[in-house]
Design a protein around this motif. Structure first.
Motif: not given
Length: 492
Positions: A101-119
């Motif tokens: 709840e204190a995290c300024p970015v709210k989580p999204v479902a892991s199914s939406q994960l997309q990775l790219g260079p530099g991650d």
């Protein structure tokens, strides 16, 4: 900040007990979580300043809570950060929910994960306490990250890795770095876990050392702090007879090299005298290649008994290149429970008659050190190898109790175990130590320390560590012969 002992090692159950004891003592558990998450963020920023984006994978428990706090720290530092939840974050409770709840970015479902260079991925899914195979959702994430070829910073332990056994539970992340808290776990040291952890950082988050020590059991990391005070050190009054006389047994004429390696290692490791006991046909071969190591013809068990009656010998090494069979068993019986390092062929010779060996050393309190590699351990302790769900150190302890011996269960993650349950896991051996003859050298170092009067458990542990140090000094491309030349005093 507390200076954490290098030997400190806690199983997941012991770490959980330490966490509970810290909470019971009044320590703010959310404060501990904050320190853990901040340590992860600091490590990620320090080691990956070039990252374009941090991807934080948060699990359904306190490890996930560490991840949410790490994400908040990364965001405060100005880093582009995304948070993905495994499971329903709405079901989080306690400190983990507060962190989410204190995290300024709210989580999204892991199914939406997309990775790219530099991650760069922060793996905060599971900690060291995982005891069941990972779910299909987590397994998919592991393979997605692996296929992307991007670095992973693991929180506490790479998710999917058993903290007690160092074994993947279905699948596990391969981390470039692992940030753990207060103490390493066996899974950080045992293979293949060690190869999945990358570089390991142990961060002090404020649990008092007295609580950790009270929670710790009988397993620890092999480090000089455990045995340095017992190492033999020559003084001005020292002479060769005070430093012990080591006897090493040679095989026949075509199998002499292994025993010479043991004998040479024994001399280099500090035995005052070393004698290679040799059958008649091997005498000329050995005589042509020995200088400081003495040579004596010992063909039969009767001749061995005569030698024992006539000479003062402190310890023995039997097995390297000796041959498997009745002669090896007869020689061990003739030694009548004297301090003995039994290696290689000596171990295999008792695969069908192990109780004959165990009974000798159960009846006499003289030290027996068994130094099996994986195959030899399976031959002597087939019932223990087949034990489901047991770690390497638990199998080694069971073997030590059964044999009433010190067990040196060799490998990249050599385990030293005593019948009383005391156990050390070694992690200083470089990969090039896996070469022909290196085990013969180790047997000789253990024998030398026994001959000097060092207690058997500490002698075995010190020898394993010094063996690794010698290999590091020798460098990649070393042979067993060059390894002997690099045996020396403890550095540092």
């Amino acid at each position: 900040m507390t200076v954490l002992p290098e030997t400190l090692l806690l199983t997941p159950a012991e770490m959980a007990a330490a966490d509970a004891a810290a909470a019971a003592s009044g320590i703010d558990t959310y404060g501990l979580m904050e320190k853990a998450g901040q340590a992860v963020a600091a490590s990620a920023l320090r080691h990956y300043p070039q990252a374009l984006r941090f991807v934080v994978l948060c699990g359904p428990g306190n490890n996930g809570g560490d991840g949410y706090i790490a994400a908040a720290g990364l965001i405060r530092a100005g880093a582009d950060t995304r948070v993905f939840a495994i499971g329903d974050p709405g079901r989080l409770t306690g400190d983990a929910r507060r962190a989410m709840e204190a995290c300024p970015v709210k989580p999204v479902a892991s199914s939406q994960l997309q990775l790219g260079p530099g991650d760069v991925v922060i793996d905060a899914i599971f900690g060291a306490g995982l005891a069941r195979p990972v779910s299909a959702e987590v397994e998919d994430l592991i393979f997605k990250v692996r296929n992307a070829g991007i670095p992973v910073v693991a929180v506490d332990l790479p998710s999917g890795l058993c903290g007690r056994r160092g074994a993947p539970l279905g699948a596990a992340f391969r981390a470039a770095r692992t940030v753990t808290f207060m103490a390493r776990k066996p899974g950080h040291l045992l293979m293949p876990g060690r190869s999945l952890c990358g570089d390991i950082e142990v961060c002090d988050i404020g649990i008092p050392l007295r609580i950790l020590r009270r929670a710790a059991g009988t397993v620890a990391a092999n480090h000089p702090d455990a045995w340095r005070h017992l190492l033999p050190t020559p003084d001005p009054a020292s002479h060769k007879y005070r430093r012990g006389h080591l006897g090493v047994f040679s095989g026949g004429a075509s199998h002499t090299g292994a025993a010479r390696l043991s004998a040479g290692a024994g001399l280099a490791a500090g035995a005052g005298l070393v004698t290679l006991a040799s059958p008649a046909d091997a005498m000329p071969v050995n005589a042509a290649q020995l200088t400081a190591v003495m040579l004596r013809e010992v063909e039969t068990a009767a001749a061995l008994k005569d030698w024992l009656a006539a000479s003062k010998l402190s310890a023995f090494v039997l097995g390297p290149g000796f041959g498997v069979g009745d002669k090896a068993r007869d020689f061990v019986l003739a030694l009548e429970g004297r301090p003995l390092v039994l290696d290689a062929d000596g171990i295999t010779s008792f695969r069908e008659q192990r109780n004959r060996l165990f009974d000798i050393y159960r009846a006499r309190e003289a030290p027996l050190v068994l130094t099996p590699h994986e195959g030899e351990f399976a031959r002597l302790f087939p019932d223990l190898v087949e034990a489901e769900g047991q770690s390497k150190f638990e199998k080694a302890v069971a073997a030590a109790r059964l044999a009433n011996a010190i067990i040196v269960y060799k490998g990249a993650d050599t385990v030293i175990a005593a019948p009383n349950g005391r156990t050390l896991i070694n992690d200083n051996a470089p990969p090039w130590l896996a070469t022909a003859g290196s085990g013969d050298v180790l047997a000789g170092i253990i024998g030398a320390l026994l001959a000097n009067g060092m207690p058997a458990f500490e002698a075995a542990a010190a020898a394993v560590y010094l063996h690794g140090e010698a290999a590091t000094r020798a460098g990649e491309g070393m042979t067993a012969e060059s390894l002997v030349q690099h045996i020396g005093p403890l550095s540092g």
